[in-house]
Motif scaffolding. Structure first.
Motif, PDB file in Angstrom:
ATOM      1  N   GLU A 420       1.404 -16.729  -2.598  1.00  0.00           N
ATOM      2  CA  GLU A 420       2.067 -15.505  -2.157  1.00  0.00           C
ATOM      3  C   GLU A 420       2.946 -15.726  -0.921  1.00  0.00           C
ATOM      4  OE1 GLU A 420       1.163 -12.001  -3.747  1.00  0.00           O
ATOM      5  OE2 GLU A 420       1.279 -13.751  -5.063  1.00  0.00           O
ATOM      6  N   ALA A 421       2.879 -16.936  -0.372  1.00  0.00           N
ATOM      7  CA  ALA A 421       3.514 -17.201   0.926  1.00  0.00           C
ATOM      8  C   ALA A 421       5.003 -16.865   0.961  1.00  0.00           C
ATOM      9  CB  ALA A 421       3.300 -18.665   1.316  1.00  0.00           C
ATOM     10  N   ASP A 422       5.712 -17.105  -0.131  1.00  0.00           N
ATOM     11  CA  ASP A 422       7.167 -16.915  -0.124  1.00  0.00           C
ATOM     12  C   ASP A 422       7.605 -15.562  -0.679  1.00  0.00           C
ATOM     13  OD1 ASP A 422       7.544 -19.454   0.958  1.00  0.00           O
ATOM     14  OD2 ASP A 422       7.491 -20.390  -1.030  1.00  0.00           O
ATOM     15  N   ARG A 423       6.639 -14.723  -1.022  1.00  0.00           N
ATOM     16  CA  ARG A 423       7.013 -13.416  -1.581  1.00  0.00           C
ATOM     17  C   ARG A 423       7.530 -12.493  -0.478  1.00  0.00           C
ATOM     18  NH1 ARG A 423       5.405 -12.382  -6.837  1.00  0.00           N
ATOM     19  NH2 ARG A 423       4.996 -10.162  -6.515  1.00  0.00           N
ATOM     20  N   GLN A 424       8.522 -11.695  -0.818  1.00  0.00           N
ATOM     21  CA  GLN A 424       9.201 -10.846   0.157  1.00  0.00           C
ATOM     22  C   GLN A 424       8.614  -9.431   0.174  1.00  0.00           C
ATOM     23  OE1 GLN A 424      11.565 -12.243   2.215  1.00  0.00           O
ATOM     24  NE2 GLN A 424      10.797 -14.077   1.145  1.00  0.00           N
ATOM     25  N   PRO A 425       8.784  -8.708   1.276  1.00  0.00           N
ATOM     26  CA  PRO A 425       8.266  -7.329   1.360  1.00  0.00           C
ATOM     27  C   PRO A 425       8.907  -6.362   0.373  1.00  0.00           C
ATOM     28  CG  PRO A 425       8.770  -8.189   3.546  1.00  0.00           C
ATOM     29  CD  PRO A 425       9.333  -9.165   2.563  1.00  0.00           C
ATOM     30  N   THR A 426       9.914  -6.819  -0.342  1.00  0.00           N
ATOM     31  CA  THR A 426      10.529  -5.973  -1.379  1.00  0.00           C
ATOM     32  C   THR A 426       9.758  -6.077  -2.693  1.00  0.00           C
ATOM     33  OG1 THR A 426      11.996  -7.825  -1.862  1.00  0.00           O
ATOM     34  CG2 THR A 426      12.849  -6.084  -0.428  1.00  0.00           C
ATOM     35  N   GLU A 427       8.833  -7.049  -2.799  1.00  0.00           N
ATOM     36  CA  GLU A 427       8.103  -7.278  -4.049  1.00  0.00           C
ATOM     37  C   GLU A 427       6.808  -6.471  -4.072  1.00  0.00           C
ATOM     38  OE1 GLU A 427       8.352 -11.412  -5.570  1.00  0.00           O
ATOM     39  OE2 GLU A 427       9.242 -11.866  -3.606  1.00  0.00           O
ATOM     40  N   GLN A 428       6.089  -6.563  -5.200  1.00  0.00           N
ATOM     41  CA  GLN A 428       4.893  -5.732  -5.381  1.00  0.00           C
ATOM     42  C   GLN A 428       3.731  -6.183  -4.499  1.00  0.00           C
ATOM     43  OE1 GLN A 428       4.035  -5.077  -9.495  1.00  0.00           O
ATOM     44  NE2 GLN A 428       2.517  -3.486  -9.101  1.00  0.00           N
ATOM     45  N   SER A 429       3.684  -7.452  -4.181  1.00  0.00           N
ATOM     46  CA  SER A 429       2.660  -7.957  -3.252  1.00  0.00           C
ATOM     47  C   SER A 429       3.314  -8.905  -2.260  1.00  0.00           C
ATOM     48  CB  SER A 429       1.552  -8.685  -4.023  1.00  0.00           C
ATOM     49  OG  SER A 429       2.045  -9.860  -4.646  1.00  0.00           O
ATOM     50  N   PHE A 430       2.744  -8.963  -1.064  1.00  0.00           N
ATOM     51  CA  PHE A 430       3.317  -9.813  -0.013  1.00  0.00           C
ATOM     52  C   PHE A 430       2.303  -9.933   1.128  1.00  0.00           C
ATOM     53  CE2 PHE A 430       4.732  -5.439   0.355  1.00  0.00           C
ATOM     54  CZ  PHE A 430       4.368  -5.093   1.646  1.00  0.00           C
ATOM     55  N   LEU A 431       2.511 -10.923   1.947  1.00  0.00           N
ATOM     56  CA  LEU A 431       1.664 -11.164   3.119  1.00  0.00           C
ATOM     57  C   LEU A 431       2.354 -10.646   4.374  1.00  0.00           C
ATOM     58  CD1 LEU A 431       0.614 -14.801   2.182  1.00  0.00           C
ATOM     59  CD2 LEU A 431      -0.972 -12.879   2.363  1.00  0.00           C
ATOM     60  N   VAL A 432       1.554 -10.098   5.297  1.00  0.00           N
ATOM     61  CA  VAL A 432       2.078  -9.600   6.570  1.00  0.00           C
ATOM     62  C   VAL A 432       1.341 -10.298   7.712  1.00  0.00           C
ATOM     63  CG1 VAL A 432       2.348  -7.575   8.052  1.00  0.00           C
ATOM     64  CG2 VAL A 432       2.673  -7.357   5.586  1.00  0.00           C
ATOM     65  N   ASP A 433       2.102 -10.819   8.658  1.00  0.00           N
ATOM     66  CA  ASP A 433       1.500 -11.492   9.809  1.00  0.00           C
ATOM     67  C   ASP A 433       0.686 -10.512  10.645  1.00  0.00           C
ATOM     68  OD1 ASP A 433       2.520 -13.986   9.262  1.00  0.00           O
ATOM     69  OD2 ASP A 433       4.381 -13.625  10.371  1.00  0.00           O
ATOM     70  N   LYS A 434      -0.400 -11.027  11.216  1.00  0.00           N
ATOM     71  CA  LYS A 434      -1.230 -10.206  12.097  1.00  0.00           C
ATOM     72  C   LYS A 434      -0.397  -9.642  13.252  1.00  0.00           C
ATOM     73  CE  LYS A 434      -4.709 -10.628  15.635  1.00  0.00           C
ATOM     74  NZ  LYS A 434      -5.439 -11.554  16.489  1.00  0.00           N
ATOM     75  N   ALA A 435       0.543 -10.421  13.777  1.00  0.00           N
ATOM     76  CA  ALA A 435       1.360  -9.970  14.907  1.00  0.00           C
ATOM     77  C   ALA A 435       2.154  -8.715  14.555  1.00  0.00           C
ATOM     78  CB  ALA A 435       2.310 -11.084  15.343  1.00  0.00           C
ATOM     79  N   ALA A 436       2.641  -8.641  13.314  1.00  0.00           N
ATOM     80  CA  ALA A 436       3.401  -7.462  12.872  1.00  0.00           C
ATOM     81  C   ALA A 436       2.496  -6.243  12.788  1.00  0.00           C
ATOM     82  CB  ALA A 436       4.058  -7.742  11.525  1.00  0.00           C
ATOM     83  N   ILE A 437       1.267  -6.456  12.332  1.00  0.00           N
ATOM     84  CA  ILE A 437       0.300  -5.345  12.232  1.00  0.00           C
ATOM     85  C   ILE A 437      -0.059  -4.844  13.627  1.00  0.00           C
ATOM     86  CG2 ILE A 437      -2.064  -4.754  11.539  1.00  0.00           C
ATOM     87  CD1 ILE A 437      -1.645  -6.714   9.166  1.00  0.00           C
ATOM     88  N   GLU A 438      -0.275  -5.761  14.533  1.00  0.00           N
ATOM     89  CA  GLU A 438      -0.589  -5.390  15.926  1.00  0.00           C
ATOM     90  C   GLU A 438       0.584  -4.619  16.541  1.00  0.00           C
ATOM     91  OE1 GLU A 438      -1.858  -7.608  20.122  1.00  0.00           O
ATOM     92  OE2 GLU A 438      -1.496  -8.789  18.305  1.00  0.00           O
ATOM     93  N   ALA A 439       1.802  -5.072  16.287  1.00  0.00           N
ATOM     94  CA  ALA A 439       2.994  -4.415  16.844  1.00  0.00           C
ATOM     95  C   ALA A 439       3.165  -3.003  16.307  1.00  0.00           C
ATOM     96  CB  ALA A 439       4.232  -5.257  16.533  1.00  0.00           C
ATOM     97  N   ASN A 440       2.601  -2.749  15.111  1.00  0.00           N
ATOM     98  CA  ASN A 440       2.695  -1.419  14.507  1.00  0.00           C
ATOM     99  C   ASN A 440       1.452  -0.569  14.769  1.00  0.00           C
ATOM    100  OD1 ASN A 440       5.240  -0.948  12.799  1.00  0.00           O
ATOM    101  ND2 ASN A 440       4.671  -3.042  12.236  1.00  0.00           N
ATOM    102  N   GLY A 441       0.749  -0.877  15.854  1.00  0.00           N
ATOM    103  CA  GLY A 441      -0.420  -0.072  16.222  1.00  0.00           C
ATOM    104  C   GLY A 441      -1.542  -0.163  15.207  1.00  0.00           C
ATOM    105  N   TYR A 442      -1.650  -1.319  14.528  1.00  0.00           N
ATOM    106  CA  TYR A 442      -2.682  -1.585  13.511  1.00  0.00           C
ATOM    107  C   TYR A 442      -2.585  -0.625  12.323  1.00  0.00           C
ATOM    108  CZ  TYR A 442      -4.470  -4.510  17.239  1.00  0.00           C
ATOM    109  OH  TYR A 442      -4.582  -5.455  18.231  1.00  0.00           O
TER     110      TYR A 442
END
Length: 489
Positions: A420-442
């Motif tokens: 799943e590493a190369d899948r983009q956020p436009t696709e049905q499944s994708f990975l999100v970095d922990k840093a992005a989740i933290e930046a969005n207030g979890y």
């Protein structure tokens, strides 16, 4: 799978009870459960007698061996006159199973003390016994069939409880079990077990994948200590123990427990937790266990249960649980604290967004599946998001089977996250970095991270469009003239 003929036979039994004045589906299932249990006791004694005939040994029996005791057996009374059957079952067999409480009996008997025999007339009872016997003699050949029969009956519970709890569809339970992939050595718990569907699905998975290689010790573990369930409804406890018994789990640990209260202090005890906890309930603040409030200071059950799962898992243990969407993006301090706990102090592995019709006809609530592991030391690097759009059934109240089904794709992708590493956020499944989740207030809502690609639409210049309209108007005028000429003739 049950055939249409078997379903029709079950529906006929159901209709007989309904016509007899028992219209509450839970009560119908309870009364049928008691009769199925009574029959199963006779089956066990018959099995013991067959073994005695071969081995020459004398073994303990469930029913007393005197004439009165033997008269209580299903095989002895089922062909008698309706009034005799009614007298035997209501006056002798039912009181007998209510007082069975020896060490070697089923967990089912522990919850029989407040059970009531409600079948109204001898004629209705005789019809049901004849119908059940027909099913068992001609249609139900093994434990899987018994389980399917019971699952079909439970499927008729089309109402949600007052705290927002409702039955989880079997295909969703099976999906969640496959996400965790239990083994014969695991200890599995559902702290809000209802009819024990998650425990049954786990048992089926283990039998399907490990049965030929399981040791005697693993089978003993399977029959008892492997499965634990808690609930606050004694009717549900009776149904769940019967459901488990039909799947070879004769001594599960099923208890009457308010899981989030001070009466439950279980910590670090289970390898896997699978659950669909109550959504809309709140509990008395005084009764909530202090160590849950330390994680999320709230009275909302959907938050308290996730904190409870973390506490009850051993280190390295994993959980797949259903939560309402509000848990993913709720802005209260308690919501944020719980999400931060999952991301920062443990390993949040997946957030699976499910379509809002999954729980119809009970409710149209939007839900997600959280998958996480208890570490106590962090470990969240990337979180996998999946946008489930179809589950193999229509998303209306009928929930009819359809071809569109994301579950096989979902399971394949979850068990190959490196792919799943190369899948983009436009696709049905994708990975999100922990840093992005933290930046969005979890925030764990998939819509926070999913990107929608908009295709640019190029329109003709206005002058071209106007010319096209003029041409069409001329064509219309010509046709109108032609039509008038035809009318004039």
């Amino acid at each position: 799978m049950l055939t249409g003929e078997v379903r029709n036979k079950i529906d006929k039994i159901w209709s007989d009870l309904w016509a007899g004045g028992i219209t509450n589906p839970i009560t119908v299932i309870e009364q049928l459960t008691y009769l199925m249990f009574i029959r199963s006791l006779d089956e066990k004694d018959l099995e013991t007698e067959r073994f005695e005939a071969v081995s020459g040994e004398t073994l303990p029996k469930i029913f007393p061996t005197d004439d009165a005791g033997q008269a209580m057996r299903w095989s002895k009374f089922k062909t008698k006159d309706a009034r005799d059957i009614f007298a035997i079952v209501s006056d002798k067999v039912f009181p007998f199973i209510k007082t069975m409480n020896g060490e070697n009996t089923s967990a089912f008997t522990r919850y029989m003390q407040d059970a009531l025999f409600l079948i109204p007339t001898p004629q209705v009872l005789q019809k049901i016994i004849t119908g059940l016997d027909e099913l068992y003699e001609h249609d139900i050949h093994d434990l899987d069939m018994q389980g399917d029969l019971y699952e079909y009956m439970l499927g008729k519970l089309a109402t949600a409880g007052q705290n927002g709890q409702f039955r989880t569809p079997k295909h969703i339970r099976d999906m969640m079990v496959r996400l965790l992939a239990p083994t014969p050595d695991d200890r599995i718990c559902d702290p809000a077990c209802g009819t024990a569907g998650f425990l049954v699905s786990s048992a089926e998975y283990i039998r399907d994948n490990y049965e030929p290689t399981m040791t005697a010790e693993q089978w003993d573990h399977f029959a008892g200590e492997m499965f634990t369930g808690f609930d606050m409804d004694r009717t549900m406890l009776r149904l769940s123990t019967m459901n488990l018994m039909l799947h070879s789990i004769t001594h599960p640990h099923i208890d009457y427990v308010d899981s989030v209260s001070k009466q439950n202090s279980i910590t670090a005890a289970y390898d896997l937790i699978l659950a669909n906890p109550p959504f809309t309930g709140t509990v008395d603040a005084e009764s909530i266990h202090d160590n849950l409030k330390a994680v999320t200071d709230t009275k909302k059950t959907e938050l308290l249960f996730v904190a409870l799962f973390l506490r009850m898992l051993r280190k390295g243990g994993r959980c797949a649980c259903i939560v309402p969407d509000g848990v993913l993006f709720g802005s209260t301090k308690a919501h944020k604290a719980l999400r931060k706990e999952l991301v920062e102090n443990h390993q949040l592995q997946a957030v699976i967004s499910m379509p809002s019709g999954v729980f119809k006809p009970y409710a149209g609530v939007s839900t997600a599946v959280l998958v996480f592991a208890k570490t106590g030391a962090g470990g969240t690097d990337k979180v996998w998001f999946y946008d489930m759009k179809a589950d193999g059934f229509s998303l209306d109240d009928k929930r009819s089977p359809i071809e569109a089904n994301d579950i096989p794709d979902l399971l394949a992708r979850f068990h190959n996250l490196q792919g799943e590493a190369d899948r983009q956020p436009t696709e049905q499944s994708f990975l999100v970095d922990k840093a992005a989740i933290e930046a969005n207030g979890y925030d764990l809502s998939i819509n926070r991270y999913k990107e929608v690609e908009y295709e640019k639409v190029v329109y003709d210049p206005p002058a071209v469009i106007m010319d096209r309209l003029d041409k069409q108007n001329l064509e219309i005028a010509a046709k109108m003239e032609e039509l008038r000429g035809l009318i004039g003739e």
